[in-house]
Design a protein around this motif. Structure first.
Motif, PDB file in Angstrom:
ATOM      1  N   CYS A   8       0.957  -1.175  -0.012  1.00 25.95           N
ATOM      2  CA  CYS A   8      -0.179   0.032  -0.021  1.00 25.95           C
ATOM      3  C   CYS A   8       0.890   1.237  -0.095  1.00 25.95           C
ATOM      4  O   CYS A   8       1.812   1.095   0.667  1.00 25.95           O
ATOM      5  CB  CYS A   8      -1.039   0.051   1.322  1.00 25.95           C
ATOM      6  SG  CYS A   8      -1.912  -1.416   1.344  1.00 25.95           S
ATOM      7  N   ASP A  10       0.834   5.276   0.097  1.00 20.79           N
ATOM      8  CA  ASP A  10      -0.016   6.632   0.510  1.00 20.79           C
ATOM      9  C   ASP A  10       0.787   7.670   1.283  1.00 20.79           C
ATOM     10  O   ASP A  10       1.630   6.998   2.159  1.00 20.79           O
ATOM     11  CB  ASP A  10      -1.399   6.463   1.019  1.00 20.79           C
ATOM     12  CG  ASP A  10      -2.507   7.222   0.920  1.00 20.79           C
ATOM     13  OD1 ASP A  10      -2.189   8.445   1.607  1.00 20.79           O
ATOM     14  OD2 ASP A  10      -3.320   7.162   0.630  1.00 20.79           O
ATOM     15  N   LEU A  16      -2.403   4.537   5.800  1.00 23.78           N
ATOM     16  CA  LEU A  16      -1.725   3.253   5.344  1.00 23.78           C
ATOM     17  C   LEU A  16      -1.802   2.523   6.791  1.00 23.78           C
ATOM     18  O   LEU A  16      -2.046   1.163   6.410  1.00 23.78           O
ATOM     19  CB  LEU A  16      -0.076   3.764   5.577  1.00 23.78           C
ATOM     20  CG  LEU A  16       0.289   4.270   4.149  1.00 23.78           C
ATOM     21  CD1 LEU A  16       2.068   4.635   4.439  1.00 23.78           C
ATOM     22  CD2 LEU A  16       0.281   3.434   2.914  1.00 23.78           C
ATOM     23  N   LEU A  19      -5.451   0.851   6.249  1.00 24.20           N
ATOM     24  CA  LEU A  19      -5.405  -0.280   5.113  1.00 24.20           C
ATOM     25  C   LEU A  19      -4.795  -1.361   5.644  1.00 24.20           C
ATOM     26  O   LEU A  19      -5.331  -2.557   5.379  1.00 24.20           O
ATOM     27  CB  LEU A  19      -4.403   0.445   4.119  1.00 24.20           C
ATOM     28  CG  LEU A  19      -5.325   1.304   3.022  1.00 24.20           C
ATOM     29  CD1 LEU A  19      -4.468   2.009   2.107  1.00 24.20           C
ATOM     30  CD2 LEU A  19      -6.337   0.637   2.237  1.00 24.20           C
ATOM     31  N   TYR A  33       1.976  -7.661   4.472  1.00 23.26           N
ATOM     32  CA  TYR A  33       1.435  -6.335   4.267  1.00 23.26           C
ATOM     33  C   TYR A  33       2.453  -5.414   4.343  1.00 23.26           C
ATOM     34  O   TYR A  33       3.107  -5.213   5.594  1.00 23.26           O
ATOM     35  CB  TYR A  33       0.496  -5.822   4.990  1.00 23.26           C
ATOM     36  CG  TYR A  33      -0.758  -7.267   5.210  1.00 23.26           C
ATOM     37  CD1 TYR A  33      -1.620  -7.296   3.850  1.00 23.26           C
ATOM     38  CD2 TYR A  33      -0.625  -8.091   6.074  1.00 23.26           C
ATOM     39  CE1 TYR A  33      -2.624  -8.220   4.122  1.00 23.26           C
ATOM     40  CE2 TYR A  33      -1.621  -9.065   6.058  1.00 23.26           C
ATOM     41  CZ  TYR A  33      -2.603  -9.427   4.903  1.00 23.26           C
ATOM     42  OH  TYR A  33      -3.569 -10.290   5.009  1.00 23.26           O
ATOM     43  N   VAL A  35       4.045  -1.265   3.606  1.00 31.38           N
ATOM     44  CA  VAL A  35       3.448   0.090   3.423  1.00 31.38           C
ATOM     45  C   VAL A  35       4.642   1.028   2.962  1.00 31.38           C
ATOM     46  O   VAL A  35       5.791   0.722   3.122  1.00 31.38           O
ATOM     47  CB  VAL A  35       2.701   0.776   4.500  1.00 31.38           C
ATOM     48  CG1 VAL A  35       1.562  -0.091   4.608  1.00 31.38           C
ATOM     49  CG2 VAL A  35       3.743   0.832   5.671  1.00 31.38           C
ATOM     50  N   VAL A  60      -1.794  -1.126  -3.800  1.00 34.25           N
ATOM     51  CA  VAL A  60      -2.876  -0.341  -3.953  1.00 34.25           C
ATOM     52  C   VAL A  60      -2.121   1.034  -3.579  1.00 34.25           C
ATOM     53  O   VAL A  60      -1.454   1.333  -2.534  1.00 34.25           O
ATOM     54  CB  VAL A  60      -3.609  -0.682  -2.425  1.00 34.25           C
ATOM     55  CG1 VAL A  60      -4.668   0.484  -2.397  1.00 34.25           C
ATOM     56  CG2 VAL A  60      -4.500  -1.996  -2.623  1.00 34.25           C
ATOM     57  N   SER A  61      -2.528   2.080  -4.533  1.00 29.29           N
ATOM     58  CA  SER A  61      -1.577   3.254  -4.472  1.00 29.29           C
ATOM     59  C   SER A  61      -2.556   4.443  -4.350  1.00 29.29           C
ATOM     60  O   SER A  61      -3.568   4.503  -5.166  1.00 29.29           O
ATOM     61  CB  SER A  61      -0.690   3.426  -5.601  1.00 29.29           C
ATOM     62  OG  SER A  61      -0.087   4.835  -5.747  1.00 29.29           O
TER      63      SER A  61
END
Length: 129
Positions: A8, A10, A16, A19, A33, A35, A60-61
């Motif tokens: 992810c 962000d 973050l 998410l 996961y 970030v 996921v951006s």
């Protein structure tokens, strides 16, 4: 330990954190996961995961980030790693940016802020199927 990751990206730490918590609740220990707060940091994470032979399944951006917009970043990812599923998260992306990401980054989905945990779970689940 899993050999598959979801990344992810962000610039907002709270996004973050949210998410990552939601993904862990939805998918447990099935995935790693990761970030990153910007595209530059994301490339470092991507290189580390690849060197550890961990497969990146989904990125996921966020769209609006300092330095580079999410659609440009996801396009670069798609050019280097066409099998990674790309998802854009946005509070203010214009339709042209979303359409450009669909064409150039093979964008799988666009989640609009604020999203729900159910929306996130559905997008990630269907992308992985």
């Amino acid at each position: 330990m899993s050999d598959a990751a979801i990344l992810c990206v962000d610039d907002e730490v709270t996004i973050l954190k949210c998410l990552k918590e939601q993904l862990k609740r939805c998918f447990g220990n099935r995935y790693i996961y990761e970030v990153a707060q910007n595209a530059e940091e994301a490339w470092i994470v991507i290189d580390e995961l690849i060197s550890e032979e961990i497969k990146i399944l989904i990125i996921v951006s966020d769209w609006l980030m300092p330095g580079i917009k999410g659609d440009e970043f996801l396009t670069q990812v798609h050019q280097r790693f066409p099998k990674i599923v790309t998802v854009m998260l946005t509070g203010q992306a214009d339709e042209a940016a979303i359409e450009r990401a669909r064409r150039e980054a093979n964008l799988y989905a666009c989640l609009h802020k604020p999203w729900t945990e159910a929306e996130l779970q559905q997008v990630i689940s269907t992308a992985l199927d």
